[in-house]
Design an enzyme around this catalytic site. Structure first.
Site, PDB file in Angstrom:
ATOM      1  N   SER A  32     -10.958  -0.238   3.238  1.00 16.14           N
ATOM      2  CA  SER A  32     -10.224  -0.493   4.492  1.00 16.14           C
ATOM      3  C   SER A  32      -9.727   0.830   5.072  1.00 16.14           C
ATOM      4  O   SER A  32      -9.044   1.587   4.380  1.00 16.14           O
ATOM      5  CB  SER A  32      -9.020  -1.387   4.230  1.00 16.14           C
ATOM      6  OG  SER A  32      -9.436  -2.580   3.625  1.00 16.14           O
ATOM      7  N   ARG A  51       0.828  -1.205   0.000  1.00 16.73           N
ATOM      8  CA  ARG A  51       0.000   0.000   0.000  1.00 16.73           C
ATOM      9  C   ARG A  51       0.866   1.261   0.000  1.00 16.73           C
ATOM     10  O   ARG A  51       0.552   2.249   0.679  1.00 16.73           O
ATOM     11  CB  ARG A  51      -0.940   0.038   1.208  1.00 16.73           C
ATOM     12  CG  ARG A  51      -1.843  -1.160   1.342  1.00 16.73           C
ATOM     13  CD  ARG A  51      -2.970  -1.161   0.329  1.00 16.73           C
ATOM     14  NE  ARG A  51      -3.905  -2.230   0.600  1.00 16.73           N
ATOM     15  CZ  ARG A  51      -3.796  -3.466   0.067  1.00 16.73           C
ATOM     16  NH1 ARG A  51      -2.830  -3.751  -0.781  1.00 16.73           N
ATOM     17  NH2 ARG A  51      -4.678  -4.388   0.361  1.00 16.73           N
ATOM     18  N   GLU A  80      -5.168   4.088   6.346  1.00 16.88           N
ATOM     19  CA  GLU A  80      -4.840   3.901   4.927  1.00 16.88           C
ATOM     20  C   GLU A  80      -5.239   5.089   4.034  1.00 16.88           C
ATOM     21  O   GLU A  80      -4.429   5.535   3.226  1.00 16.88           O
ATOM     22  CB  GLU A  80      -5.490   2.615   4.405  1.00 16.88           C
ATOM     23  CG  GLU A  80      -5.096   2.341   2.973  1.00 16.88           C
ATOM     24  CD  GLU A  80      -5.652   1.038   2.431  1.00 16.88           C
ATOM     25  OE1 GLU A  80      -5.313  -0.016   2.966  1.00 16.88           O
ATOM     26  OE2 GLU A  80      -6.420   1.092   1.455  1.00 16.88           O
TER      27      GLU A  80
END
Ligand code: FAD
Ligand code: NAP
Length: 353
Positions: free
Chosen positions: A243, A164, A340
């Site tokens: 998420s 990520r 995130e």
């Protein structure tokens, strides 16, 4: 000189549906628009923010500068003996690109089906799902440097992809204009299907009655869509940004320590050392799944997804819930959860300490 629209609501441009305003707003249709936008910001001395599909950001305040919406959307497919190459401008919808790759018989992107957002944002956090990341197909990107006005090509290696993560998070003035992906021909057996996440193989088997290894690209895509639709909220029905936390990476020692108290801990051993913990599982154990108060909550089926249940939720309210969850996980597991999505206030990106 361009004349951006003034005082535009960004509610329709972020999947949490947060209603803040942009002082100035414009669509980016080509390179010239980027140059014009840059000139405008320099003249006004104002900050800027580029939005794609708005599915990975939290807006906490009215933005005092120029918000640009990426709208460059040309697609160019080339067939080679060993596969298919696609050059896609950033404003193309990611899932439409995946769908077309499958229709054309290309392999490599099926597991990344139904991820919201635009192609240009895919390299920013190196989107990933079910054991596949975009870095595995990406060859290069074309970049516009908003600080200097220059354009350059960046190879996949130079993108410094991680979990990520990519160089773009450290160079936020670099705008991705175009992405080049190299895909395989499924028929030729290039890029075999990634079936390491048991749920994919299991779902293909139950949907087709065939062994998963024999699945077509379309069957893999159908399985991924089926799984995602059964447990992830559609932002159009229930606003969210997917998420909210990254899965934490911890040492073997810490994993063993947590397992003493929580023997059912969901942890995956990493080749590079340490363990990846399922953040959703940690949050779920603390009873947050299904929590809802004052218009924000935790999704009933996936504790990693925060949802806006109220009509007039603010970014601050979403972050306040996120911080409560972070504090709880830290207190109970001694594990730090990182957020995130990207966070923006009136002048630009900020981070929670
Ligand atoms: P935005 O939210 O518009 O932007 C995100 C950040 O990237 C911002 O900082 C923005 O400034 C920057 N940015 C956007 N475009 C560019 C560009 N062209 N150049 C430079 N910077 C740019 N993510 C996954 O990795 N895997 C998943 O499986 C996944 N599933 C999701 C499911 C749901 C239901 C939702 C709501 C989100 C999910 N996400 C997932 C998160 C998100 O969809 C991805 O990160 C997606 O790539 C974001 O694209 P976007 O166009 O919406 O980006
Ligand atoms: P899940 O299948 O319930 O699994 C929970 C977690 O365990 C996932 O985060 C996944 O890590 C990990 N995991 C499961 N099987 C694994 C395996 N065989 N090997 C290594 N790790 C494994 O997760 P989910 O929430 O339904 O999501 C499914 C997939 O879609 C995941 O890959 C997830 O990353 C992706 N997704 C991402 C977002 C987002 O916004 N970023 C939103 C929805 C879904 P990984 O996350 O590292 O894969």
């Amino acid at each position: 000189m361009i004349k951006p629209q003034k005082n535009v609501s960004l509610k329709a441009y972020n999947t949490l549906g947060i209603d803040v305003q942009a002082a100035f707003f414009m669509l980016i249709n080509n390179l010239q628009d980027l140059h014009d936008a840059r000139d405008f910001c320099r003249l006004q001395g104002c900050p800027w923010l580029l939005i794609g599909g708005g599915s990975n950001l939290v807006l906490t305040q009215d933005f005092v500068g120029l918000v640009m919406l990426m709208a460059m959307s040309k697609l160019d497919w080339t067939s080679h003996t060993d596969g298919l190459e696609v050059c896609a401008e950033s404003g193309c919808e990611w899932d439409a690109l995946v769908a077309e790759s499958v229709t054309r018989g290309a392999s490599g992107l099926e597991n990344l089906s139904l991820i919201p957002g635009q192609v240009g944002a895919a390299p920013i956090q190196n989107i990933g799902a079910y054991g596949v990341e975009v870095k595995q197909s990406l060859r290069w990107v074309d970049v516009f440097d908003f600080n200097t006005g220059s354009c350059f090509k960046l190879t996949a290696k130079a993108c410094e992809f991680g979990y990520r993560d990519s160089i773009f998070k450290r160079q936020p003035h670099w705008i991705v204009m175009r992405v080049n992906l190299q895909l395989g021909h499924r028929v030729a057996g290039n890029k075999p299907a990634q079936l390491s996440y048991g749920i994919i193989a299991h779902t293909i088997e139950s949907m087709t009655g065939q062994p998963p290894e024999a699945a077509t690209g379309q069957q893999i895509r159908d399985a991924v869509i089926h799984i995602r639709q059964s447990k992830l909220p559609d932002p159009k029905q229930l606003p969210n940004v997917g998420s909210f936390f990254k899965n934490p990476i911890v040492s073997a020692h810490q994993t063993a320590k947590i397992e003493q108290q929580w023997p059912e801990l969901v942890a995956y051993k990493l080749e590079e050392g340490g363990f990846k913990l399922a953040a959703g599982w940690l949050i779920d154990q603390l009873g947050w799944k299904g929590y809802s108060q004052d218009g924000v909550g935790v999704h009933q089926l996936q504790a990693l997804v925060l949802v806006a249940t109220g009509a007039a939720v603010t970014g601050g309210e979403v972050l306040a819930l996120a911080q409560r969850i972070q504090a709880d996980v830290l207190a109970r597991f001694d594990v730090v959860l990182d957020i995130e999505p990207r966070l923006f206030d009136s002048r630009g990106e900020f981070w929670l300490s």
